[in-house]
Scaffold this motif. Structure first.
Motif, mmCIF file in Angstrom:
data_model
loop_
_atom_site.group_PDB
_atom_site.id
_atom_site.type_symbol
_atom_site.label_atom_id
_atom_site.label_comp_id
_atom_site.label_asym_id
_atom_site.label_seq_id
_atom_site.Cartn_x
_atom_site.Cartn_y
_atom_site.Cartn_z
ATOM 1 N N LEU A 15 0.438 -0.813 0.063
ATOM 2 C CA LEU A 15 0.086 0.011 0.144
ATOM 3 C C LEU A 15 0.238 1.341 0.531
ATOM 4 O O LEU A 15 0.410 2.301 -0.625
ATOM 5 C CB LEU A 15 -0.650 -0.240 1.152
ATOM 6 C CG LEU A 15 -2.166 -0.899 1.114
ATOM 7 C CD1 LEU A 15 -2.511 -0.643 2.121
ATOM 8 C CD2 LEU A 15 -3.166 -0.776 0.515
ATOM 9 N N ARG A 16 1.697 0.931 0.747
ATOM 10 C CA ARG A 16 2.539 2.053 0.907
ATOM 11 C C ARG A 16 3.571 2.696 -0.691
ATOM 12 O O ARG A 16 3.145 3.379 -0.683
ATOM 13 C CB ARG A 16 4.162 2.253 2.039
ATOM 14 C CG ARG A 16 4.663 3.422 2.099
ATOM 15 C CD ARG A 16 5.764 2.827 3.396
ATOM 16 N NE ARG A 16 6.720 2.258 2.943
ATOM 17 C CZ ARG A 16 7.092 0.987 2.993
ATOM 18 N NH1 ARG A 16 6.135 0.851 4.854
ATOM 19 N NH2 ARG A 16 7.800 -0.054 2.680
ATOM 20 N N LEU A 17 3.746 1.351 -1.374
ATOM 21 C CA LEU A 17 4.681 1.401 -2.781
ATOM 22 C C LEU A 17 3.156 2.361 -4.069
ATOM 23 O O LEU A 17 3.772 2.770 -4.140
ATOM 24 C CB LEU A 17 5.183 0.328 -3.116
ATOM 25 C CG LEU A 17 6.299 -0.134 -2.037
ATOM 26 C CD1 LEU A 17 6.968 -1.252 -3.005
ATOM 27 C CD2 LEU A 17 6.675 0.576 -1.558
ATOM 28 N N LEU A 18 2.651 1.946 -3.720
ATOM 29 C CA LEU A 18 1.086 2.091 -4.299
ATOM 30 C C LEU A 18 0.747 3.886 -4.004
ATOM 31 O O LEU A 18 0.820 4.194 -5.280
ATOM 32 C CB LEU A 18 -0.266 0.887 -4.328
ATOM 33 C CG LEU A 18 0.954 -0.566 -5.161
ATOM 34 C CD1 LEU A 18 -0.407 -1.414 -5.306
ATOM 35 C CD2 LEU A 18 1.581 -0.056 -6.442
ATOM 36 N N SER A 19 0.727 4.148 -3.594
ATOM 37 C CA SER A 19 0.231 5.385 -2.880
ATOM 38 C C SER A 19 1.240 5.708 -3.006
ATOM 39 O O SER A 19 0.908 7.685 -3.087
ATOM 40 C CB SER A 19 -0.003 5.511 -1.592
ATOM 41 O OG SER A 19 0.820 5.087 -0.191
ATOM 42 N N LEU A 20 2.623 6.173 -3.178
ATOM 43 C CA LEU A 20 3.842 7.054 -3.496
ATOM 44 C C LEU A 20 3.209 8.199 -4.535
ATOM 45 O O LEU A 20 3.407 9.375 -4.230
ATOM 46 C CB LEU A 20 4.903 6.393 -3.450
ATOM 47 C CG LEU A 20 5.934 7.534 -2.615
ATOM 48 C CD1 LEU A 20 5.781 8.148 -1.067
ATOM 49 C CD2 LEU A 20 7.567 6.464 -3.093
ATOM 50 N N PRO A 21 2.733 7.043 -5.637
ATOM 51 C CA PRO A 21 2.705 8.205 -6.443
ATOM 52 C C PRO A 21 1.948 9.321 -6.187
ATOM 53 O O PRO A 21 1.950 10.541 -7.297
ATOM 54 C CB PRO A 21 2.745 7.318 -7.947
ATOM 55 C CG PRO A 21 3.257 6.313 -7.446
ATOM 56 C CD PRO A 21 2.572 5.916 -6.197
ATOM 57 N N ASP A 22 0.519 9.303 -5.974
ATOM 58 C CA ASP A 22 0.222 10.394 -5.708
ATOM 59 C C ASP A 22 0.072 11.383 -4.696
ATOM 60 O O ASP A 22 0.173 13.029 -4.820
ATOM 61 C CB ASP A 22 -1.710 9.667 -5.262
ATOM 62 C CG ASP A 22 -2.293 8.987 -5.745
ATOM 63 O OD1 ASP A 22 -3.172 9.640 -6.638
ATOM 64 O OD2 ASP A 22 -1.966 7.527 -6.189
ATOM 65 N N VAL A 23 1.058 10.697 -3.199
ATOM 66 C CA VAL A 23 1.700 11.559 -2.767
ATOM 67 C C VAL A 23 2.530 12.124 -3.265
ATOM 68 O O VAL A 23 3.147 13.466 -3.018
ATOM 69 C CB VAL A 23 2.270 11.355 -1.504
ATOM 70 C CG1 VAL A 23 3.162 11.919 -0.249
ATOM 71 C CG2 VAL A 23 0.969 10.751 -1.364
ATOM 72 N N ALA A 24 3.728 12.099 -4.047
ATOM 73 C CA ALA A 24 4.994 13.259 -4.700
ATOM 74 C C ALA A 24 3.890 13.833 -5.932
ATOM 75 O O ALA A 24 4.550 14.820 -6.004
ATOM 76 C CB ALA A 24 5.623 11.660 -5.619
ATOM 77 N N ALA A 25 2.752 13.198 -6.729
ATOM 78 C CA ALA A 25 2.799 13.777 -7.459
ATOM 79 C C ALA A 25 1.657 15.942 -6.840
ATOM 80 O O ALA A 25 1.859 16.676 -7.941
ATOM 81 C CB ALA A 25 0.861 13.619 -8.269
ATOM 82 N N TYR A 75 10.108 11.663 -9.292
ATOM 83 C CA TYR A 75 8.408 11.811 -9.645
ATOM 84 C C TYR A 75 8.351 11.210 -10.695
ATOM 85 O O TYR A 75 7.006 10.280 -11.469
ATOM 86 C CB TYR A 75 8.524 13.176 -9.233
ATOM 87 C CG TYR A 75 7.331 13.785 -9.866
ATOM 88 C CD1 TYR A 75 5.722 12.842 -9.455
ATOM 89 C CD2 TYR A 75 7.020 14.393 -10.868
ATOM 90 C CE1 TYR A 75 4.940 13.516 -9.584
ATOM 91 C CE2 TYR A 75 5.804 14.683 -11.631
ATOM 92 C CZ TYR A 75 4.825 14.031 -10.946
ATOM 93 O OH TYR A 75 3.478 14.353 -10.818
ATOM 94 N N GLU A 76 9.002 11.899 -12.193
ATOM 95 C CA GLU A 76 8.437 10.411 -13.579
ATOM 96 C C GLU A 76 8.668 9.612 -13.309
ATOM 97 O O GLU A 76 7.740 8.658 -13.905
ATOM 98 C CB GLU A 76 9.080 11.838 -14.340
ATOM 99 C CG GLU A 76 9.366 13.224 -14.454
ATOM 100 C CD GLU A 76 10.093 13.234 -15.741
ATOM 101 O OE1 GLU A 76 11.037 12.725 -15.932
ATOM 102 O OE2 GLU A 76 9.973 15.057 -16.280
#
Length: 386
Positions: free
Chosen positions: A139-149, A191-192
């Protein structure tokens, strides 16, 4: 191109399910790569074959890889880490303590997951099967792109401009190391990379998550929470695998209570996860390891079906209009009112479920409208606008 991610509570058999699925896909004629991002790799043990950091052939159509997450992090994080070490040295923290502080916990797993982008873009594979870390880490891995965005859209440009203005002044009055363009450039590349992975995994036709559970109350409860949080971030679950069910062939009275409990839990799994299909596998008389053992596991798991098929297509987010009221509908299976918080900030809807939070960017049709109500309805969060 299909990406299948397997996750579940530690010890439920997710590695076995992932390994068997990958072998089944290869036997069906797909060029298949199975990848472990779990720091405690056991994929090689499942096959009984050696695996390393680069894809290695296991059969004619199957390759396997146990990613060295630490090495991936060194490649992507080195400029940022070097600057952090300078900052810690300026603050009087050096040696092992500084090395540990310069690495964000769990970041190595994130960079391992980002390797999916390279594999998907290579064109070498028809199917990529991922043996993920246990549910909390996944869950932490998959949620990180949203947080980073969120960070990159709001804070990153401001921080970069401010750094360019302040850095010359700071350089004259203090020895504090100031981040240079190479640090900001490395941050932007990270991020990219994460956004590319987010695009891959957020496509329900390309990527699916399969939850592996045992017929145990605590395991099922965690799987339900996982389904909620995955839906919150827009990821689709296309199947639930109920593993290690007691076989009907066991007739010893000593197991009667266990069999009754398994039947009760299995019914709860079917009811709770509907309409997501539930695949079942009975407890085998011996550990399903090696190619033949995994083929037997896959045969029981998928029957005559094809392992790479999309078994369920959900709609994590959609907009409905009824009698002039526009509603944003978010799939939140098993979401409960007591653990749900909502807020509105400009063009975003802030949704928090338990410890997880997501900023949902509103569609253009809703940005100019006002929130007038919200409710939970049959596993969905409905937010009304007018």
């Amino acid at each position: 191109m299909r990406i299948l991610l397997f996750t579940g509570k530690g010890g439920v058999g997710k590695t076995t399910a992932a390994a068997a699925t990958a072998l089944r896909c290869a036997d069906e004629g797909h060029r298949t790569l199975v990848v472990s991002t779990d720091p405690a790799h056991s994929l090689a043990d499942a096959y009984g074959l050696a695996l390393g950091d680069q894809p290695a052939a296991l059969t004619g159509s199957l390759w396997g890889q146990q990613l060295d997450a630490r090495a991936r992090m060194e490649d992507s994080w080195s400029e940022i880490r070097d600057w952090l070490l300078e900052v810690f040295a300026w603050a009087g923290v050096q040696g092992i303590e500084a090395e540990e502080l310069a690495v964000v916990p769990g970041l190595d797993e994130v960079f391992a997951l980002a390797d999916l982008a390279d594999h998907a873009e290579s064109g070498r594979w028809d199917v990529i099967v991922v043996d993920c870390a246990p549910t909390a880490e996944t869950l932490r891995l998959l949620s990180l792109p949203d947080v980073a965005a969120w960070y990159m859209a709001r804070l990153f440009p401001v921080s970069r401009r401010l750094n360019r203005m302040v850095a010359p002044v700071l350089g004259r009055v203090t020895a504090l190391p100031v981040a240079g363009d190479e640090v900001f450039g490395a941050t932007n590349r990270v991020y990219e990379r994460l956004q590319t992975v987010r695009g891959l995994l957020g496509d329900p036709d390309a990527a699916s998550i399969r939850l592996v559970v045992n017929p145990e109350r605590m395991v099922i409860a965690e799987a339900r929470r996982t389904a909620t949080y995955l839906a919150l971030f827009g990821y689709g679950v296309d199947a639930v695998i109920a593993n290690r069910l007691l076989p009907e062939a066991i007739t010893d009275p000593w197991f009667d209570r266990w069999k009754a409990a398994h039947a009760e839990h299995l019914a709860a799994i079917h009811e709770g996860f509907a309409p997501v299909p539930v695949f079942t596998v009975e407890l085998a008389p011996e550990e399903p390891v090696g190619l033949e053992g995994l083929r037997r596991f896959a045969a029981e798991l998928y029957g005559d079906g094809r392992a790479a098929d999309v078994h369920h297509r959900g709609h994590p987010m959609r907009v409905e209009t009824v009698d002039g009221v526009h509603s944003l509908v978010l799939s939140l299976p098993f979401g409960e009112r007591g653990e749900l918080d909502l807020g509105r900030r400009d063009d975003e809807l802030m949704v928090r479920v338990g410890p997880y939070r997501r900023a949902v960017v509103l569609p253009d049709s809703l940005r100019v409208r006002t929130v007038v109500g919200a409710r939970l309805r049959d596993g969905e969060l409905v937010v009304d606008f007018t």
